[in-house]
Design a protein around this motif. Structure first.
Motif, PDB file in Angstrom:
ATOM      1  N   MET A   1       0.847  -1.195   0.000  1.00  0.00           N
ATOM      2  CA  MET A   1       0.000   0.000   0.000  1.00  0.00           C
ATOM      3  C   MET A   1       0.880   1.241   0.000  1.00  0.00           C
ATOM      4  SD  MET A   1      -3.296   0.695   0.019  1.00  0.00           S
ATOM      5  CE  MET A   1      -4.136  -0.660   0.814  1.00  0.00           C
ATOM      6  N   LYS A   2       0.700   2.098  -0.977  1.00  0.00           N
ATOM      7  CA  LYS A   2       1.537   3.285  -1.104  1.00  0.00           C
ATOM      8  C   LYS A   2       0.903   4.460  -0.376  1.00  0.00           C
ATOM      9  CE  LYS A   2       3.447   1.776  -5.518  1.00  0.00           C
ATOM     10  NZ  LYS A   2       2.776   0.469  -5.484  1.00  0.00           N
ATOM     11  N   ASN A   3       1.725   5.166   0.365  1.00  0.00           N
ATOM     12  CA  ASN A   3       1.248   6.221   1.247  1.00  0.00           C
ATOM     13  C   ASN A   3       1.197   7.583   0.556  1.00  0.00           C
ATOM     14  OD1 ASN A   3       0.495   7.607   3.551  1.00  0.00           O
ATOM     15  ND2 ASN A   3       2.595   7.874   4.232  1.00  0.00           N
ATOM     16  N   ILE A   4       0.082   8.294   0.728  1.00  0.00           N
ATOM     17  CA  ILE A   4      -0.102   9.658   0.213  1.00  0.00           C
ATOM     18  C   ILE A   4      -0.297  10.589   1.403  1.00  0.00           C
ATOM     19  CG2 ILE A   4      -1.438  11.146  -1.329  1.00  0.00           C
ATOM     20  CD1 ILE A   4      -0.278   8.719  -2.771  1.00  0.00           C
ATOM     21  N   ILE A   5       0.341  11.753   1.355  1.00  0.00           N
ATOM     22  CA  ILE A   5       0.130  12.769   2.392  1.00  0.00           C
ATOM     23  C   ILE A   5      -0.433  14.024   1.736  1.00  0.00           C
ATOM     24  CG2 ILE A   5       1.316  14.391   3.934  1.00  0.00           C
ATOM     25  CD1 ILE A   5       3.031  12.085   4.869  1.00  0.00           C
ATOM     26  N   ILE A   6      -1.434  14.604   2.377  1.00  0.00           N
ATOM     27  CA  ILE A   6      -2.105  15.809   1.865  1.00  0.00           C
ATOM     28  C   ILE A   6      -1.723  16.998   2.740  1.00  0.00           C
ATOM     29  CG2 ILE A   6      -4.344  16.932   1.519  1.00  0.00           C
ATOM     30  CD1 ILE A   6      -5.521  14.114   1.038  1.00  0.00           C
ATOM     31  N   LEU A   7      -1.292  18.076   2.114  1.00  0.00           N
ATOM     32  CA  LEU A   7      -1.086  19.353   2.798  1.00  0.00           C
ATOM     33  C   LEU A   7      -2.086  20.335   2.205  1.00  0.00           C
ATOM     34  CD1 LEU A   7       1.944  17.916   2.648  1.00  0.00           C
ATOM     35  CD2 LEU A   7       2.576  20.039   3.801  1.00  0.00           C
ATOM     36  N   GLU A   8      -3.119  20.638   2.958  1.00  0.00           N
ATOM     37  CA  GLU A   8      -4.264  21.422   2.468  1.00  0.00           C
ATOM     38  C   GLU A   8      -4.938  22.083   3.654  1.00  0.00           C
ATOM     39  OE1 GLU A   8      -6.960  23.344   0.914  1.00  0.00           O
ATOM     40  OE2 GLU A   8      -6.084  22.066  -0.653  1.00  0.00           O
ATOM     41  N   ASP A   9      -5.116  23.413   3.580  1.00  0.00           N
ATOM     42  CA  ASP A   9      -5.677  24.121   4.734  1.00  0.00           C
ATOM     43  C   ASP A   9      -7.203  24.113   4.762  1.00  0.00           C
ATOM     44  OD1 ASP A   9      -5.639  25.842   2.463  1.00  0.00           O
ATOM     45  OD2 ASP A   9      -5.916  27.582   3.764  1.00  0.00           O
ATOM     46  N   ASP A  10      -7.851  23.733   3.667  1.00  0.00           N
ATOM     47  CA  ASP A  10      -9.313  23.614   3.659  1.00  0.00           C
ATOM     48  C   ASP A  10      -9.665  22.184   4.076  1.00  0.00           C
ATOM     49  OD1 ASP A  10     -12.031  23.148   2.877  1.00  0.00           O
ATOM     50  OD2 ASP A  10     -11.910  24.853   1.506  1.00  0.00           O
ATOM     51  N   PHE A  11     -10.119  22.033   5.319  1.00  0.00           N
ATOM     52  CA  PHE A  11     -10.332  20.701   5.884  1.00  0.00           C
ATOM     53  C   PHE A  11     -11.361  19.901   5.094  1.00  0.00           C
ATOM     54  CE2 PHE A  11     -12.403  17.743   8.880  1.00  0.00           C
ATOM     55  CZ  PHE A  11     -11.284  17.013   9.270  1.00  0.00           C
ATOM     56  N   ARG A  12     -12.414  20.567   4.635  1.00  0.00           N
ATOM     57  CA  ARG A  12     -13.458  19.862   3.882  1.00  0.00           C
ATOM     58  C   ARG A  12     -12.897  19.266   2.593  1.00  0.00           C
ATOM     59  NH1 ARG A  12     -16.584  20.978  -0.357  1.00  0.00           N
ATOM     60  NH2 ARG A  12     -15.695  23.079  -0.520  1.00  0.00           N
ATOM     61  N   ILE A  13     -12.123  20.069   1.864  1.00  0.00           N
ATOM     62  CA  ILE A  13     -11.517  19.580   0.625  1.00  0.00           C
ATOM     63  C   ILE A  13     -10.534  18.455   0.931  1.00  0.00           C
ATOM     64  CG2 ILE A  13      -9.898  20.198  -1.229  1.00  0.00           C
ATOM     65  CD1 ILE A  13     -11.266  22.892  -1.409  1.00  0.00           C
ATOM     66  N   ALA A  14      -9.736  18.631   1.978  1.00  0.00           N
ATOM     67  CA  ALA A  14      -8.762  17.597   2.340  1.00  0.00           C
ATOM     68  C   ALA A  14      -9.445  16.271   2.656  1.00  0.00           C
ATOM     69  CB  ALA A  14      -7.924  18.059   3.528  1.00  0.00           C
ATOM     70  N   GLN A  15     -10.568  16.325   3.381  1.00  0.00           N
ATOM     71  CA  GLN A  15     -11.281  15.099   3.733  1.00  0.00           C
ATOM     72  C   GLN A  15     -11.856  14.424   2.482  1.00  0.00           C
ATOM     73  OE1 GLN A  15     -11.759  13.270   6.514  1.00  0.00           O
ATOM     74  NE2 GLN A  15     -10.199  14.555   7.478  1.00  0.00           N
ATOM     75  N   LEU A  16     -12.389  15.217   1.575  1.00  0.00           N
ATOM     76  CA  LEU A  16     -12.935  14.647   0.340  1.00  0.00           C
ATOM     77  C   LEU A  16     -11.832  14.003  -0.493  1.00  0.00           C
ATOM     78  CD1 LEU A  16     -15.463  17.455  -0.671  1.00  0.00           C
ATOM     79  CD2 LEU A  16     -16.024  15.146   0.090  1.00  0.00           C
ATOM     80  N   MET A  17     -10.670  14.643  -0.533  1.00  0.00           N
ATOM     81  CA  MET A  17      -9.532  14.069  -1.250  1.00  0.00           C
ATOM     82  C   MET A  17      -9.108  12.747  -0.606  1.00  0.00           C
ATOM     83  SD  MET A  17      -7.330  17.570  -1.830  1.00  0.00           S
ATOM     84  CE  MET A  17      -5.854  16.768  -2.438  1.00  0.00           C
ATOM     85  N   LYS A  18      -9.040  12.750   0.705  1.00  0.00           N
ATOM     86  CA  LYS A  18      -8.656  11.531   1.435  1.00  0.00           C
ATOM     87  C   LYS A  18      -9.627  10.392   1.135  1.00  0.00           C
ATOM     88  CE  LYS A  18      -8.253   9.655   6.127  1.00  0.00           C
ATOM     89  NZ  LYS A  18      -7.316   8.590   5.734  1.00  0.00           N
ATOM     90  N   GLU A  19     -10.924  10.685   1.149  1.00  0.00           N
ATOM     91  CA  GLU A  19     -11.925   9.641   0.886  1.00  0.00           C
ATOM     92  C   GLU A  19     -11.736   9.042  -0.509  1.00  0.00           C
ATOM     93  OE1 GLU A  19     -15.741  11.393   1.502  1.00  0.00           O
ATOM     94  OE2 GLU A  19     -15.357  11.831   3.629  1.00  0.00           O
ATOM     95  N   LYS A  20     -11.477   9.896  -1.500  1.00  0.00           N
ATOM     96  CA  LYS A  20     -11.279   9.405  -2.862  1.00  0.00           C
ATOM     97  C   LYS A  20     -10.016   8.551  -2.953  1.00  0.00           C
ATOM     98  CE  LYS A  20     -12.011  12.126  -6.405  1.00  0.00           C
ATOM     99  NZ  LYS A  20     -13.077  11.464  -7.166  1.00  0.00           N
ATOM    100  N   ILE A  21      -8.970   8.975  -2.271  1.00  0.00           N
ATOM    101  CA  ILE A  21      -7.705   8.224  -2.306  1.00  0.00           C
ATOM    102  C   ILE A  21      -7.854   6.879  -1.600  1.00  0.00           C
ATOM    103  CG2 ILE A  21      -5.324   8.206  -1.439  1.00  0.00           C
ATOM    104  CD1 ILE A  21      -5.419  11.320  -1.907  1.00  0.00           C
TER     105      ILE A  21
END
Length: 201
Positions: A1-21
């Motif tokens: 499993m390859k790890n992705i890290i998100i740096l994003e100050d808009d929490f809502r957008i970050a959570q949506l990105m995380k869910e898709k990933i």
């Protein structure tokens, strides 16, 4: 499993990105940081960093080199509303391997990550078009210049003084200055800084 890290100050957008990933088979989002400073206080290694540019405490462009200094084998993909040519090329020069405009949020992350995995780069079509337009504009500008004027332009862009440009091409400094005046006139510019802005990559 390859790890992705998100740096994003808009929490809502970050959570949506995380869910898709996290829906992907081979990838997962291991951490979200609201800004780069928080990340550097508690760094984690990742195959890919999805990095916003406009963030508090430190912007994404400043963070690129610092992340790559910590994890030189990682890949940085910019995910930002900033779509101007200066920002795009600055990010690429600093080491980003991909650029996604935020309006393409509902994109296929599998396609993005697989492109990176296969030693490629990734740009959304909107960003790619801006890159192409930049090079087309540069090419159109060069067509206005003679071969000698292009040589002198390249010398200036290489950071050479007029004297070093003259030495490189066995010209007098007065001849170089004359060519520079013609270059400025043909390109409708008035200074060395404008010349750099027109041709920088």
């Amino acid at each position: 499993m390859k790890n992705i890290i998100i740096l994003e100050d808009d929490f809502r957008i970050a959570q949506l990105m995380k869910e898709k990933i996290d829906e992907l088979v081979d990838y997962r989002c291991d951490a979200i940081y609201a800004n780069p400073v928080d990340f550097f206080n508690d760094p984690k290694e990742a195959v890919i960093f999805l990095l916003d540019i406009i963030m508090p405490k430190m912007n994404g462009l400043e963070a690129i080199k610092k992340i790559l200094a910590l994890y030189p084998d990682s890949n940085i993909i910019i995910n930002s509303i900033k779509e101007d040519s200066d920002t795009i090329f600055n990010a690429i020069q600093l080491g980003a391997i991909g650029y996604i405009d935020k309006q393409s949020f509902h994109m296929d992350y599998q396609e993005v990550f697989d492109a990176i995995k296969n030693d490629g780069a990734y740009m959304t079509p909107k960003i790619a078009r801006k890159v192409m337009a930049h090079f087309q504009k540069k090419e159109n500008a060069l067509e206005k210049l003679t071969k000698r004027e292009i040589e002198i332009t390249n010398g200036i862009l290489d950071g050479l003084s007029y004297k070093l440009v003259a030495d490189r091409h066995n010209l007098s400094i007065d001849s170089v200055r004359s060519h520079i005046k013609n270059i400025y006139r043909k390109l409708n510019i008035n200074s060395k800084s404008e010349l750099f802005n027109k041709f920088k990559i």
